[in-house]
Write a protein that holds these residues in place. Sequence first.
Motif, PDB file in Angstrom:
ATOM      1  N   MET A  17     162.073  15.521  62.697  1.00 23.14           N
ATOM      2  CA  MET A  17     161.695  15.792  61.370  1.00 23.14           C
ATOM      3  C   MET A  17     160.614  14.467  61.149  1.00 23.14           C
ATOM      4  N   SER A  18     160.165  14.929  60.082  1.00 26.16           N
ATOM      5  CA  SER A  18     158.890  13.917  59.751  1.00 26.16           C
ATOM      6  C   SER A  18     158.386  14.228  58.200  1.00 26.16           C
ATOM      7  N   ILE A  19     157.961  13.279  57.724  1.00 29.46           N
ATOM      8  CA  ILE A  19     157.349  13.236  56.295  1.00 29.46           C
ATOM      9  C   ILE A  19     155.858  12.991  56.462  1.00 29.46           C
ATOM     10  N   VAL A  20     155.280  12.820  57.539  1.00 29.34           N
ATOM     11  CA  VAL A  20     153.979  12.790  57.544  1.00 29.34           C
ATOM     12  C   VAL A  20     153.019  13.816  57.012  1.00 29.34           C
ATOM     13  N   SER A  21     152.118  13.677  56.416  1.00 31.46           N
ATOM     14  CA  SER A  21     151.544  14.672  55.918  1.00 31.46           C
ATOM     15  C   SER A  21     150.874  15.715  56.859  1.00 31.46           C
ATOM     16  N   GLN A  22     150.436  16.961  56.168  1.00 33.15           N
ATOM     17  CA  GLN A  22     149.874  17.853  57.243  1.00 33.15           C
ATOM     18  C   GLN A  22     148.192  17.531  57.513  1.00 33.15           C
ATOM     19  N   ALA A  23     147.633  16.781  56.587  1.00 31.28           N
ATOM     20  CA  ALA A  23     146.401  16.186  56.742  1.00 31.28           C
ATOM     21  C   ALA A  23     146.276  15.401  57.884  1.00 31.28           C
ATOM     22  N   ALA A  24     147.386  14.557  58.000  1.00 31.77           N
ATOM     23  CA  ALA A  24     147.346  13.510  59.146  1.00 31.77           C
ATOM     24  C   ALA A  24     147.730  14.337  60.550  1.00 31.77           C
ATOM     25  N   ARG A  25     148.568  15.384  60.498  1.00 30.94           N
ATOM     26  CA  ARG A  25     148.777  15.974  61.417  1.00 30.94           C
ATOM     27  C   ARG A  25     147.645  16.779  62.034  1.00 30.94           C
ATOM     28  N   ASN A  26     146.863  17.266  61.190  1.00 34.47           N
ATOM     29  CA  ASN A  26     145.637  18.144  61.199  1.00 34.47           C
ATOM     30  C   ASN A  26     144.312  16.950  62.042  1.00 34.47           C
ATOM     31  N   GLY A  27     144.645  16.025  61.601  1.00 37.78           N
ATOM     32  CA  GLY A  27     143.622  14.906  62.533  1.00 37.78           C
ATOM     33  C   GLY A  27     142.269  14.877  61.831  1.00 37.78           C
ATOM     34  N   ASP A  28     142.309  14.912  60.195  1.00 38.40           N
ATOM     35  CA  ASP A  28     141.107  14.945  59.393  1.00 38.40           C
ATOM     36  C   ASP A  28     140.811  13.530  59.646  1.00 38.40           C
ATOM     37  N   SER A  29     139.760  13.101  58.898  1.00 39.79           N
ATOM     38  CA  SER A  29     138.878  11.631  58.691  1.00 39.79           C
ATOM     39  C   SER A  29     139.809  10.636  58.057  1.00 39.79           C
ATOM     40  N   SER A  30     140.935  10.947  57.413  1.00 39.28           N
ATOM     41  CA  SER A  30     141.660  10.100  56.729  1.00 39.28           C
ATOM     42  C   SER A  30     143.096  10.040  57.414  1.00 39.28           C
ATOM     43  N   ALA A  31     143.172  10.644  58.562  1.00 39.40           N
ATOM     44  CA  ALA A  31     144.415  10.576  59.610  1.00 39.40           C
ATOM     45  C   ALA A  31     144.817   9.260  59.683  1.00 39.40           C
ATOM     46  N   ALA A  32     144.055   8.664  60.237  1.00 37.96           N
ATOM     47  CA  ALA A  32     144.334   7.021  60.570  1.00 37.96           C
ATOM     48  C   ALA A  32     144.845   6.256  59.551  1.00 37.96           C
ATOM     49  N   GLU A  33     144.199   6.270  58.201  1.00 39.15           N
ATOM     50  CA  GLU A  33     144.685   5.538  56.972  1.00 39.15           C
ATOM     51  C   GLU A  33     146.017   6.077  56.672  1.00 39.15           C
ATOM     52  N   GLN A  34     146.286   7.479  56.757  1.00 36.26           N
ATOM     53  CA  GLN A  34     147.463   7.905  56.170  1.00 36.26           C
ATOM     54  C   GLN A  34     148.793   7.507  57.266  1.00 36.26           C
ATOM     55  N   ASP A  35     148.512   7.560  58.753  1.00 33.09           N
ATOM     56  CA  ASP A  35     149.364   7.281  59.654  1.00 33.09           C
ATOM     57  C   ASP A  35     150.012   5.423  59.332  1.00 33.09           C
ATOM     58  N   LYS A  36     148.692   4.842  59.122  1.00 28.93           N
ATOM     59  CA  LYS A  36     148.992   3.174  58.910  1.00 28.93           C
ATOM     60  C   LYS A  36     149.716   3.321  57.617  1.00 28.93           C
ATOM     61  N   ALA A  37     149.484   3.741  56.444  1.00 29.88           N
ATOM     62  CA  ALA A  37     150.141   3.813  55.188  1.00 29.88           C
ATOM     63  C   ALA A  37     151.428   4.042  55.601  1.00 29.88           C
ATOM     64  N   PHE A  38     151.783   5.231  55.992  1.00 28.13           N
ATOM     65  CA  PHE A  38     153.078   5.731  56.408  1.00 28.13           C
ATOM     66  C   PHE A  38     153.839   4.919  57.322  1.00 28.13           C
ATOM     67  N   PHE A  39     153.355   4.473  58.145  1.00 32.05           N
ATOM     68  CA  PHE A  39     153.725   3.381  59.343  1.00 32.05           C
ATOM     69  C   PHE A  39     154.383   1.955  58.513  1.00 32.05           C
ATOM     70  N   ASP A  40     153.371   1.583  57.842  1.00 29.59           N
ATOM     71  CA  ASP A  40     153.692   0.317  57.326  1.00 29.59           C
ATOM     72  C   ASP A  40     154.767   0.420  56.285  1.00 29.59           C
ATOM     73  N   GLU A  41     155.223   1.394  55.415  1.00 27.33           N
ATOM     74  CA  GLU A  41     156.066   1.603  54.703  1.00 27.33           C
ATOM     75  C   GLU A  41     157.462   1.876  55.265  1.00 27.33           C
ATOM     76  N   ASN A  42     157.341   2.564  56.313  1.00 29.06           N
ATOM     77  CA  ASN A  42     158.647   3.292  56.740  1.00 29.06           C
ATOM     78  C   ASN A  42     158.917   2.727  58.230  1.00 29.06           C
ATOM     79  N   GLY A  43     158.062   2.079  58.997  1.00 29.24           N
ATOM     80  CA  GLY A  43     158.306   1.696  60.349  1.00 29.24           C
ATOM     81  C   GLY A  43     158.177   2.585  61.308  1.00 29.24           C
ATOM     82  N   TYR A  44     157.927   3.861  61.168  1.00 27.96           N
ATOM     83  CA  TYR A  44     157.677   4.889  62.293  1.00 27.96           C
ATOM     84  C   TYR A  44     156.473   6.153  61.621  1.00 27.96           C
TER      85      TYR A  44
END
Length: 301
Positions: free
Chosen positions: A1-28
């Motif tokens: 399971m994952s709560i990462v946004s679809q935009a991050a999965r699709n690799g758009d220009s904001s994916a790195a920022e979304q990955d980092k924000a989600f990781f900082d909050e959740n640890g994974y």
Amino acid sequence: MSIVSQAARNGDSSAAEQDKAFFDENGYIGPFTIYQPEVVSEMWKKVRLQLLDKKKAIYGNNKMNYDRHLDVKILSDIVSHPDIVRRVQSILGPNILCWRTEWFPKYPGDEATTWHQAESFVAFEGESKLVPTQPHEGSWELTVWFAFTDAKRDTACLKVIPRTHRTWFFDERRNVPYDPSMPMKGTGAGFYGYDFEKLKIDPQWKPDESQALHFEMQAGQVLMFTSRCLHGSEPNISKDQTRMGFAIRYVPTDVKVYSRHSGQYVHFGEVFPLDRYAAMLVAGEDTFAHNKITRPLAGDG
């Protein structure tokens, strides 16, 4: 399971920022698909045979088979896979070392691996294996757990409690003696000869199991997490299915690896000589020169 946004999965220009924000909050972050299951099935058939040939293995005839990415091309390719490395960079920065790979099999009937945490990887005996030399606002180590086989609830898929990376529940610097009789049947406390319960800061503390996420994954998927985040797995209650996980450990290039060890370390009752060891530079450049460096293997696997 994952709560990462679809935009991050699709690799758009904001994916790195979304990955980092989600990781900082959740640890994974994740899981993410790196290879299709049928591709990994063929890879695994080759790797299983190559793991038996230890002539080029840096630790020789070692039962744990650590760091085989240094001599097995398929594993080197996984460690340096662009889709993995790109996401690691989004969390740790541009210059990345793979400092270790490990195997985590769960055979039918194997006990649970209880909740635990790590960061500098004292790993029960000795000294910190990782020593950062620069300040880091967030995590400075990352584990990428690669599924070589399907990982389901009944075969002991990885479990994580989000947001626990902000608090230490275990003292990873506390040395614990190796006991080959661990894990003790029915306790779920053991880990290949060590007892995580002895690392608890508060012996009476118990995690909130209701917050646990169980990550069922297909072969070829990865979950990325800081080892400070509470993680573990349930028993493998299947009758005939083995779960095979391949853990890849990454750090930024400022981190010193094995700098506090005098040519070897001891783990699981075995000696690991470091004379042939090298950290693998998988992204960017190494301007610190703290560690002996190698690069991903070239040629055909």
